[in-house]
Design an enzyme around this catalytic site. Structure first.
Site, PDB file in Angstrom:
ATOM      1  N   MET A  29     -59.525  -0.633  56.135  1.00  0.00           N
ATOM      2  CA  MET A  29     -58.765   0.432  56.814  1.00  0.00           C
ATOM      3  C   MET A  29     -57.689   1.059  55.922  1.00  0.00           C
ATOM      4  SD  MET A  29     -58.288  -1.652  60.361  1.00  0.00           S
ATOM      5  CE  MET A  29     -59.626  -2.696  60.989  1.00  0.00           C
ATOM      6  N   SER A  30     -57.872   1.007  54.612  1.00  0.00           N
ATOM      7  CA  SER A  30     -56.833   1.551  53.715  1.00  0.00           C
ATOM      8  C   SER A  30     -57.480   2.024  52.415  1.00  0.00           C
ATOM      9  CB  SER A  30     -55.795   0.459  53.413  1.00  0.00           C
ATOM     10  OG  SER A  30     -56.392  -0.596  52.696  1.00  0.00           O
ATOM     11  N   HIS A  81     -58.761 -12.192  63.401  1.00  0.00           N
ATOM     12  CA  HIS A  81     -57.674 -11.883  62.471  1.00  0.00           C
ATOM     13  C   HIS A  81     -57.243 -13.153  61.720  1.00  0.00           C
ATOM     14  CE1 HIS A  81     -54.388  -9.739  60.719  1.00  0.00           C
ATOM     15  NE2 HIS A  81     -53.523 -10.618  61.181  1.00  0.00           N
ATOM     16  N   SER A 117     -52.491  -6.910  52.769  1.00  0.00           N
ATOM     17  CA  SER A 117     -52.072  -7.926  53.753  1.00  0.00           C
ATOM     18  C   SER A 117     -52.344  -9.332  53.259  1.00  0.00           C
ATOM     19  CB  SER A 117     -52.833  -7.774  55.075  1.00  0.00           C
ATOM     20  OG  SER A 117     -53.321  -6.493  55.255  1.00  0.00           O
ATOM     21  N   ALA A 144     -57.406  -6.372  51.843  1.00  0.00           N
ATOM     22  CA  ALA A 144     -58.312  -7.334  52.473  1.00  0.00           C
ATOM     23  C   ALA A 144     -59.428  -6.513  53.105  1.00  0.00           C
ATOM     24  CB  ALA A 144     -57.557  -8.122  53.535  1.00  0.00           C
ATOM     25  N   TYR A 176     -53.974   3.650  61.423  1.00  0.00           N
ATOM     26  CA  TYR A 176     -53.960   3.110  62.799  1.00  0.00           C
ATOM     27  C   TYR A 176     -52.554   2.826  63.321  1.00  0.00           C
ATOM     28  CZ  TYR A 176     -53.726  -1.499  60.512  1.00  0.00           C
ATOM     29  OH  TYR A 176     -53.362  -2.571  59.736  1.00  0.00           O
ATOM     30  N   GLU A 177     -51.557   2.859  62.430  1.00  0.00           N
ATOM     31  CA  GLU A 177     -50.174   2.692  62.883  1.00  0.00           C
ATOM     32  C   GLU A 177     -49.584   4.025  63.364  1.00  0.00           C
ATOM     33  OE1 GLU A 177     -47.841  -0.119  60.104  1.00  0.00           O
ATOM     34  OE2 GLU A 177     -49.456   0.695  58.879  1.00  0.00           O
ATOM     35  N   HIS A 208     -50.764   2.492  57.292  1.00  0.00           N
ATOM     36  CA  HIS A 208     -52.154   2.660  57.724  1.00  0.00           C
ATOM     37  C   HIS A 208     -52.261   3.771  58.760  1.00  0.00           C
ATOM     38  CE1 HIS A 208     -51.815  -1.594  56.466  1.00  0.00           C
ATOM     39  NE2 HIS A 208     -53.048  -1.426  56.003  1.00  0.00           N
ATOM     40  N   ASN A 266     -63.738 -11.850  55.001  1.00  0.00           N
ATOM     41  CA  ASN A 266     -64.610 -12.275  56.118  1.00  0.00           C
ATOM     42  C   ASN A 266     -65.949 -11.552  56.015  1.00  0.00           C
ATOM     43  OD1 ASN A 266     -62.593  -9.969  56.946  1.00  0.00           O
ATOM     44  ND2 ASN A 266     -64.432  -9.639  58.156  1.00  0.00           N
ATOM     45  N   HIS A 316     -45.798  -7.443  56.952  1.00  0.00           N
ATOM     46  CA  HIS A 316     -45.611  -6.462  55.875  1.00  0.00           C
ATOM     47  C   HIS A 316     -44.121  -6.185  55.787  1.00  0.00           C
ATOM     48  CE1 HIS A 316     -49.834  -4.469  55.618  1.00  0.00           C
ATOM     49  NE2 HIS A 316     -49.907  -5.774  55.753  1.00  0.00           N
TER      50      HIS A 316
HETATM   51  N1  HPA Z   1     -63.143  -4.623  58.845  1.00  0.00           N
HETATM   52  C1  HPA Z   1     -62.150  -3.742  58.600  1.00  0.00           C
HETATM   53  N2  HPA Z   1     -61.037  -4.076  57.960  1.00  0.00           N
HETATM   54  C2  HPA Z   1     -60.902  -5.340  57.539  1.00  0.00           C
HETATM   55  C3  HPA Z   1     -61.893  -6.317  57.761  1.00  0.00           C
HETATM   56  C4  HPA Z   1     -63.082  -5.929  58.459  1.00  0.00           C
HETATM   57  O1  HPA Z   1     -64.011  -6.724  58.680  1.00  0.00           O
HETATM   58  N3  HPA Z   1     -61.444  -7.474  57.212  1.00  0.00           N
HETATM   59  C5  HPA Z   1     -60.220  -7.211  56.665  1.00  0.00           C
HETATM   60  N4  HPA Z   1     -59.894  -5.917  56.865  1.00  0.00           N
END
Ligand code: HPA
Length: 262
Positions: free
Chosen positions: A199-200, A235, A29, A112, A84-85, A82, A223, A60
């Site tokens: 998450m990937s 986000h 992403s 990310a 979660y989708e 993903h 982050n 995406h």
């Molecule tokens: N947690 C999970 N997935 C993420 C994060 C996070 O802090 N940052 C970017 N993708």
């Protein structure tokens, strides 16, 4: 339901017959700008591939882009699938299966991720050394293949030195999402030895290695993971850091492609 993987494998072999990609790249992403540095030869939207899953995440695009980086032909996947989708493991692995069908020996994967290791900073790029599965979905894959080999690591480190980027290393914790973690979960993951959370990527790494491909997996630490900093995680912060880092990451991947292609 088992997907008809042969269907899109044959289709892709035909579509990229002239390109003959040598390296597959999955762009996470906000990290899509690599394709601007490619000499593009073919582009194929996922929507035009029979039997291929569709991308649903905003931002995406969902396409394969084939072209050259220097004199190395590469195939970049913009947009991934993903859990979660609502996708099953077969869908999540569609990009890796495509690379494999095209006999691509080397794969670069980017994502990310939230940062748990306080010895790094958001904005840093880390090589994923190993993974922890907090989803328990990877039971469908064989265990023990998530670790980066010494050879892959050496190539990744050499390319970092040559491109002048500081490359860290860490253990990636895979969660299902879609929500970010709680501070208590992050404290728990830290006790398990996790440095990054996302998450990937983990199933992609495992499947590709199981199938004999060399894998170079990287996280862009966008982050501080939940609860590590006082500031609440948003986000927007993830997107802003990805925007800031993508130039460094692109420079690095361009160099890495040259080294892999040598
Ligand atoms: N947690 C999970 N997935 C993420 C994060 C996070 O802090 N940052 C970017 N993708």
């Amino acid at each position: 339901m088992k997907k008809n993987i042969n269907l899109y494998g044959d289709f892709l072999k035909d579509a990229f017959r002239d390109c003959r990609p040598r390296i597959g790249i999955v762009l996470g992403s906000g990290l899509n700008n690599l394709v601007d540095s490619m000499e593009i030869r073919e582009k194929l939207s996922y929507a035009d591939i029979p039997g291929f899953p569709r991308s649903t995440v905003a931002g995406h695009e969902g396409a394969f882009v084939c072209g050259n980086i220097g004199n190395v032909p590469v195939l970049a996947a913009k947009g991934r699938f993903h859990y979660y989708e609502g996708y099953e493991l077969d869908d999540i692995l569609a990009i890796m299966r495509s690379f494999h069908a095209l006999n691509i020996p080397d794969v670069i994967i980017t994502n990310a991720a939230g940062l748990m290791d306080p010895s790094h900073q958001p904005g840093d790029i880390l090589l994923i050394r190993d993974c922890i599965d907090m989803t328990h979905l990877s039971r469908a894959l064989k265990a023990g293949t998530q670790k980066t080999s010494r050879k892959e690591r050496q190539i990744a480190m050499d390319a970092a030195k040559e491109s002048g980027i500081r490359l860290g290393e860490g253990v990636y914790v895979w969660t299902t999402g879609p929500s970010y973690e709680t501070p208590a979960e992050i404290r728990y993951f830290r006790t398990l030895g996790g440095d990054l959370v996302g998450m990937s990527t983990m199933p992609e790494i495992m499947w590709a290695r199981e199938n004999g491909m060399r894998v170079y997996p990287f996280s862009c630490a966008t982050n501080w993971a939940s609860g590590i900093s006082e500031q609440p995680l948003t986000h927007e912060e993830v997107s802003e850091t990805a925007q800031r880092v993508k130039h460094d990451l692109t420079r690095y991947i361009l160099m890495l492609c040259q080294r892999i292609g040598d």
